[in-house]
Enzyme design. Structure first.
Site, PDB file in Angstrom:
ATOM      1  N   ASN A 208      -0.691 -53.895  -7.229  1.00 23.06           N
ATOM      2  CA  ASN A 208      -0.839 -53.175  -5.963  1.00 23.06           C
ATOM      3  C   ASN A 208      -1.954 -52.146  -6.121  1.00 23.06           C
ATOM      4  OD1 ASN A 208       0.379 -50.514  -6.773  1.00 23.06           O
ATOM      5  ND2 ASN A 208       2.109 -51.858  -7.195  1.00 23.06           N
ATOM      6  N   PRO A 304      13.995 -54.706 -12.076  1.00 18.04           N
ATOM      7  CA  PRO A 304      14.972 -53.612 -12.147  1.00 18.04           C
ATOM      8  C   PRO A 304      14.431 -52.411 -11.379  1.00 18.04           C
ATOM      9  CG  PRO A 304      13.775 -53.843 -14.223  1.00 18.04           C
ATOM     10  CD  PRO A 304      13.395 -55.016 -13.368  1.00 18.04           C
TER      11      PRO A 304
HETATM   12  N1  CTP Z   1      11.002 -47.458  -7.947  1.00 12.82           N
HETATM   13  C1  CTP Z   1      11.395 -47.736  -9.250  1.00 12.82           C
HETATM   14  N2  CTP Z   1      11.600 -49.024  -9.654  1.00 12.82           N
HETATM   15  C2  CTP Z   1      11.424 -50.055  -8.800  1.00 12.82           C
HETATM   16  C3  CTP Z   1      11.022 -49.784  -7.458  1.00 12.82           C
HETATM   17  C4  CTP Z   1      10.804 -48.482  -7.085  1.00 12.82           C
HETATM   18  O1  CTP Z   1      11.554 -46.804 -10.029  1.00 12.82           O
HETATM   19  N3  CTP Z   1      11.626 -51.287  -9.213  1.00 12.82           N
HETATM   20  C5  CTP Z   1      10.831 -46.067  -7.525  1.00 12.82           C
HETATM   21  C6  CTP Z   1       9.399 -45.665  -7.255  1.00 12.82           C
HETATM   22  O2  CTP Z   1       8.770 -45.152  -8.409  1.00 12.82           O
HETATM   23  C7  CTP Z   1       9.591 -44.597  -6.181  1.00 12.82           C
HETATM   24  C8  CTP Z   1      10.728 -45.137  -5.370  1.00 12.82           C
HETATM   25  O3  CTP Z   1      11.494 -45.926  -6.280  1.00 12.82           O
HETATM   26  O4  CTP Z   1       9.998 -43.357  -6.737  1.00 12.82           O
HETATM   27  C9  CTP Z   1      10.213 -45.969  -4.227  1.00 12.82           C
HETATM   28  O5  CTP Z   1      11.196 -46.814  -3.792  1.00 12.82           O
HETATM   29  P1  CTP Z   1      10.911 -48.154  -2.985  1.00 12.82           P
HETATM   30  O6  CTP Z   1      12.253 -48.704  -2.626  1.00 12.82           O
HETATM   31  O7  CTP Z   1       9.973 -49.041  -3.705  1.00 12.82           O
HETATM   32  O8  CTP Z   1      10.264 -47.539  -1.747  1.00 12.82           O
HETATM   33  P2  CTP Z   1       8.864 -47.699  -1.112  1.00 12.82           P
HETATM   34  O9  CTP Z   1       7.804 -47.944  -2.140  1.00 12.82           O
HETATM   35  O10 CTP Z   1       8.695 -46.499  -0.280  1.00 12.82           O
HETATM   36  O11 CTP Z   1       8.981 -49.039  -0.287  1.00 12.82           O
HETATM   37  P3  CTP Z   1      10.108 -49.638   0.726  1.00 12.82           P
HETATM   38  O12 CTP Z   1      10.691 -48.488   1.472  1.00 12.82           O
HETATM   39  O13 CTP Z   1       9.293 -50.542   1.550  1.00 12.82           O
HETATM   40  O14 CTP Z   1      11.084 -50.355  -0.157  1.00 12.82           O
END
Ligand code: CTP
Length: 401
Positions: A208, A304
């Site tokens: 990304n 995860p």
């Molecule tokens: N995060 C993580 N591990 C993942 C996915 C996300 O630690 N596998 C953490 C990111 O570092 C961030 C937060 O979770 O702190 C973001 O959550 P996410 O659900 O990915 O939200 P968005 O990126 O905002 O996207 P969406 O709301 O579309 O899911």
């Protein structure tokens, strides 16, 4: 910045010892006084004469040197300094420290000191990754030993990977942070940053556009408040800050592993843009066109969730767990739901509507979501957002700020 500060510099026996001579110069340039101590093995790489001459002070070497004992006992030597720095810290020296050995001057000083200790590890990549060293690293962190580096790169032994000693100027930055009187002094904070790369085959991956800018700014701000920062970063385009321990990873799975290996921590801030999915059927060899015009089917598996995993820890959960969220609409509603779903303490929500120009820009508009509700911050440069957030983290940890 370092004027009047006294540094006891223990030089271990590794090829990186030559950089420690430069470190002496850099520390002296900034007004510090440096008392060098050489291990027996270090003398194979640098001479007491060069270390002593650059420092302009006596270079200490032996535990049972009676002259030294008369002039200044080892106990006194270990405590006269404001900070003890070990550079390079070899696998053996770290094992001795973790095991509490005191069989030569360096290890005895490290046992006897009542001062903060900063180490700059340097060793072959296999030695760094060896389970014994990883165990020792965890033990040393638990003992409040600070780390700077190691860096990743080409090594003198011809291999590539983590294990190269941090550059002298990065060690200087860590020394300045360790000697500062910032409110996060003695606190360990883990920061994740950048994108992850999820392989499709050995040459292709899913990625990304995260640059790592906000995570990097945050790590720097936390460091400047005195925190010991472990910076777990995916392949970001912004270089990591100096004076922190950088752990480079590629995939979400590696990032989770690196975060778990860096625990315990007082706080963990998850600024990385982690890929939600990885390719389940990633190929071990380069995928070829088969001439049929049919595209390969990629099968995805969920990665995860690092933030959720750490938030849910029953034992050893950091006192403060902070996540980030990028939202385009109903910022407060979505971010509050995310906070509840992931079980973290705070969510730093970014308004990334294209009209804001925030994506890829230098400013950020942040809403901080906590148990106390939503707090909208004014639009600020990313560095300033990082400084405010670091100060809030210090406040939440009861460390002033
Ligand atoms: N995060 C993580 N591990 C993942 C996915 C996300 O630690 N596998 C953490 C990111 O570092 C961030 C937060 O979770 O702190 C973001 O959550 P996410 O659900 O990915 O939200 P968005 O990126 O905002 O996207 P969406 O709301 O579309 O899911």
């Amino acid at each position: 910045m370092l004027s009047g500060k006294r540094i006891l510099l223990i030089i271990g026996g590794g090829i990186a010892a030559y950089k420690s001579l430069d470190l002496i110069r850099r520390l002296k340039e900034r007004g510090a006084s440096v008392t060098p101590v050489l291990t027996k093995a270090a003398e194979e790489f640098v001479t007491p004469l060069s270390a002593g001459a650059l420092a302009g002070e006596k270079c200490y070497r032996h535990l049972f040197d009676l002259t030294d004992e008369a002039e200044m006992g080892h106990i006194q030597l270990s405590r006269a300094a404001d900070l003890v720095v070990v550079a390079p810290a070899t696998a053996d020296l770290m094992a001795k420290m973790a095991g509490g050995h005191a069989d030569d001057l360096a290890s005895t000083l490290l046992m006897a000191t009542d001062k903060r200790v900063l180490i700059a590890p340097a060793m072959n990549v296999r030695m760094w990754l060896h389970r014994a060293t990883q165990r020792n690293i965890a033990a040393l962190r638990a003992d409040d030993i600070r780390f700077v580096g190691p860096d990743e790169g080409d090594m003198a032994c011809g291999e590539y990977g983590p294990g190269r000693m941090a550059e002298p100027l990065d060690i200087v930055a860590a020394v300045e942070a360790a000697l500062g009187d910032g409110p996060l002094q003695g606190r360990h904070v883990i920061v994740t940053s950048g994108p992850t790369h999820e392989p499709i085959d050995p040459v292709r991956y899913i990625a990304n556009r995260s640059s790592g800018a906000q995570g990097t700014a945050l790590a720097r701000a936390l460091r400047d408040l005195g925190a010991t920062v472990t910076f777990v970063t995916g392949p970001a385009s912004v270089p990591p800050p100096g004076g922190v321990s950088v752990v480079r990873v590629e995939t979400a799975a590696e990032m989770l592993q690196a975060v778990q290996a860096a625990l315990p921590a007082d706080a963990a801030v998850f600024a990385a843009a982690v890929a939600d999915w990885r390719v389940k059927n990633a190929s071990g060899s380069k995928m070829k066109k088969d001439g049929s015009g049919k595209a390969p089917a990629l099968d995805f598996a969920e990665n995860p969730d690092i933030l959720a995993t750490v938030s849910a820890m029953k034992k050893g959960r950091p006192a403060l767990v902070v996540g980030f969220a990028a939202e385009t609409d109903d910022v407060i509603g979505h971010a509050s739901a995310k906070r509840a779903r992931k079980g973290c303490d705070w969510i730093v929500a970014n308004d990334v509507r294209p009209a804001t120009g925030i994506m890829g820009g230098t400013e950020n508009a942040v809403t901080l979501i906590s148990a106390d509700g939503a707090e909208e911050w004014p639009r600020l440069p990313k560095d300033e957002v990082a400084r405010r957030l670091a100060a809030r983290i210090a406040g939440a940890l009861g460390a002033g700020g």
